[in-house]
Design a protein around this motif. Sequence first.
Motif, short mmCIF file in Angstrom:
data_model
loop_
_atom_site.label_atom_id
_atom_site.label_comp_id
_atom_site.label_asym_id
_atom_site.label_seq_id
_atom_site.Cartn_x
_atom_site.Cartn_y
_atom_site.Cartn_z
N ALA A 264 0.83 -1.19 0.14
CA ALA A 264 0.15 -0.18 0.03
C ALA A 264 0.87 1.16 -0.07
O ALA A 264 0.55 2.30 -0.74
N LEU A 265 2.01 1.09 0.72
CA LEU A 265 2.68 2.41 0.72
C LEU A 265 3.53 2.65 -0.33
O LEU A 265 3.72 3.73 -1.05
N THR A 266 3.83 1.57 -1.33
CA THR A 266 4.45 1.74 -2.58
C THR A 266 3.38 2.18 -3.64
O THR A 266 3.95 3.12 -4.33
N LEU A 267 2.18 1.95 -3.46
CA LEU A 267 1.32 2.44 -4.36
C LEU A 267 0.90 3.82 -4.07
O LEU A 267 0.52 4.64 -4.82
N SER A 268 0.96 4.22 -2.73
CA SER A 268 0.67 5.37 -2.48
C SER A 268 1.72 6.59 -3.00
O SER A 268 1.61 7.64 -3.39
N ILE A 269 2.99 5.89 -2.89
CA ILE A 269 4.33 6.72 -3.27
C ILE A 269 4.17 6.88 -5.02
O ILE A 269 4.42 8.07 -5.17
N ILE A 270 3.55 5.91 -5.59
CA ILE A 270 3.43 6.01 -7.08
C ILE A 270 2.45 7.30 -7.36
O ILE A 270 2.66 8.16 -8.23
N CYS A 271 1.15 7.33 -6.61
CA CYS A 271 0.29 8.22 -6.70
C CYS A 271 0.93 9.54 -6.40
O CYS A 271 0.32 10.63 -6.97
N THR A 272 1.78 9.83 -5.48
CA THR A 272 2.17 10.99 -5.05
C THR A 272 3.29 11.50 -6.07
O THR A 272 3.14 12.69 -6.61
N ALA A 273 3.92 10.27 -6.47
CA ALA A 273 4.92 10.77 -7.58
C ALA A 273 4.51 11.35 -8.95
O ALA A 273 4.91 12.17 -9.56
N VAL A 274 3.15 10.59 -9.36
CA VAL A 274 2.71 10.99 -10.61
C VAL A 274 1.96 12.64 -10.34
O VAL A 274 2.06 13.12 -11.44
N LEU A 275 1.30 12.74 -9.33
CA LEU A 275 0.89 14.12 -8.85
C LEU A 275 2.02 15.27 -9.11
O LEU A 275 2.03 16.28 -9.69
N ALA A 276 3.22 14.80 -8.41
CA ALA A 276 4.45 15.59 -8.51
C ALA A 276 4.93 15.82 -9.87
O ALA A 276 5.18 17.01 -10.57
N TRP A 277 4.83 14.74 -10.83
CA TRP A 277 5.13 14.77 -12.17
C TRP A 277 4.22 15.78 -12.89
O TRP A 277 4.86 16.63 -13.83
N ARG A 278 2.93 15.80 -12.55
CA ARG A 278 1.96 16.52 -13.22
C ARG A 278 2.33 17.95 -13.10
O ARG A 278 2.12 18.88 -14.00
N CYS A 279 2.55 18.48 -11.72
CA CYS A 279 2.74 19.83 -11.32
C CYS A 279 4.09 20.20 -11.95
O CYS A 279 3.99 21.50 -12.40
N ILE A 280 5.06 19.29 -12.23
CA ILE A 280 6.29 19.77 -12.79
C ILE A 280 5.76 20.20 -14.35
O ILE A 280 6.48 21.11 -14.77
N LEU A 281 5.17 19.39 -15.00
CA LEU A 281 5.00 19.46 -16.33
C LEU A 281 4.18 20.80 -16.68
O LEU A 281 4.40 21.36 -17.46
N VAL A 282 3.12 20.99 -15.71
CA VAL A 282 2.23 22.09 -15.96
C VAL A 282 3.07 23.55 -15.33
O VAL A 282 2.94 24.33 -16.17
N ARG B 206 -1.42 9.73 -16.19
CA ARG B 206 -2.80 9.25 -15.68
C ARG B 206 -3.01 8.19 -15.14
O ARG B 206 -3.86 7.52 -14.71
N ILE B 207 -2.01 7.07 -14.74
CA ILE B 207 -2.14 5.89 -14.10
C ILE B 207 -2.34 6.03 -12.91
O ILE B 207 -2.73 5.07 -12.42
N ARG C 114 -6.61 17.60 -9.87
CA ARG C 114 -8.00 17.18 -9.98
C ARG C 114 -8.09 15.61 -10.15
O ARG C 114 -8.96 15.08 -9.49
N TYR C 115 -7.23 15.10 -10.73
CA TYR C 115 -7.26 13.59 -10.88
C TYR C 115 -7.02 12.96 -9.73
O TYR C 115 -7.40 11.86 -9.22
N THR C 116 -6.05 13.61 -8.74
CA THR C 116 -5.91 13.04 -7.46
C THR C 116 -6.90 12.98 -6.52
O THR C 116 -7.34 12.18 -5.91
#
Length: 359
Positions: A173-191, A208-209, A265-267
């Motif tokens: 569960a911790l690994t999955l949570s880190i993935i979600c956090t990393a994807v959000l951070a990556w979207r913020c960097i892109l935008v 989007r994953i 939004r996606y988060t």
Amino acid sequence: MKKQNKSAELANESGEIPSLDGWRAVAIIIVFLSHAGLGNIIPGGLGVTIFFFLSGYLITTLLCREHSRNGSISIKNFYIRRVLRLTPPLLATLIICYSLAHLGIFKGNISIYGFLAQLFYFANFYSLYFDPGNTTPAGTGVFWSLAVEEHFYLVFPCIFLALYQIKQKTKFALTLSIICTAVLAWRCILVFILHANTERTYYATDTRIDSIVFGCLLAILKNPTNKKTVQHTCKTYDYVIFSAGLILLLSTLLIRNIDFRETVRYTIQGIALAPLFYYSILFQNRTPFTILNSNAMRQIGKYSYSIYLIHYILIENLAEATPYRTTNAIIAIVLSIGYAFLIDRHIDKPFYSLRKKFR
């Protein structure tokens, strides 16, 4: 109360999960209405996000059950089941669509590269970096979401096999949570730093994953199909949590700021969908969740994949024939359901028998 408890246990034994077909129906209705001309009112992206969340939850639940039965999972059989489920309807749709486009009956251009990109689930990156739609038939752009899901299917079983432990799910569960956090951070960097366009954050797998992974988290941390979580009555706090999830989800549709929509939004939607799925599965025999389990909604959900494949192709091409949007929408939904019926009878059912051999 005994009936509810018994139905939940039977759902565990049969492999079917209550309310999921209803959620599929909700998702495809949202997507269809958006593409039919109501996109300013009904956001089709929400329907896709629901599909993503559902896929993550369902696949993780099924893998957990397999692991509980066998002590492990078969990655080979998983891949075979996914291919037999998803590819035959997609291939049939592509052959029909590309053939009609070649004959000039459907609009849009065709190419072997576009065909292969869509068939082998590379449609999202193909449209982003190699072709903006000039080599694919009209309406096939929606296949980008299939690519995101397939990329998830490609890597997730390996992660599951490496990290999942029945008695200790915290690390997973911790690994999955880190993935979600990393994807959000990556979207913020892109935008905010790289100033990427909205198509980059909307269509790409790496941005989007997390919508799929949030569904995985629900299956791992608080899966409503587990017998231990079955409750006999809805308590006040259940209604409060469900209402909070619904309000949170709807709030993401009211905020129109483009930076918010392409980052947070996606988060927020992934978090909000968790209690909605949880309670709709746990209390499937209670209002309003009985709607999701009605025969009509279950049938629409059963046809949702095939409807998704064909509906936008029909809408786009009917728009060329007549300017009457409402008429086109009615024709498109009738033809889409008819197409889904044929796919179910002549493709899905034969391949379902074959898939059972790899369970």
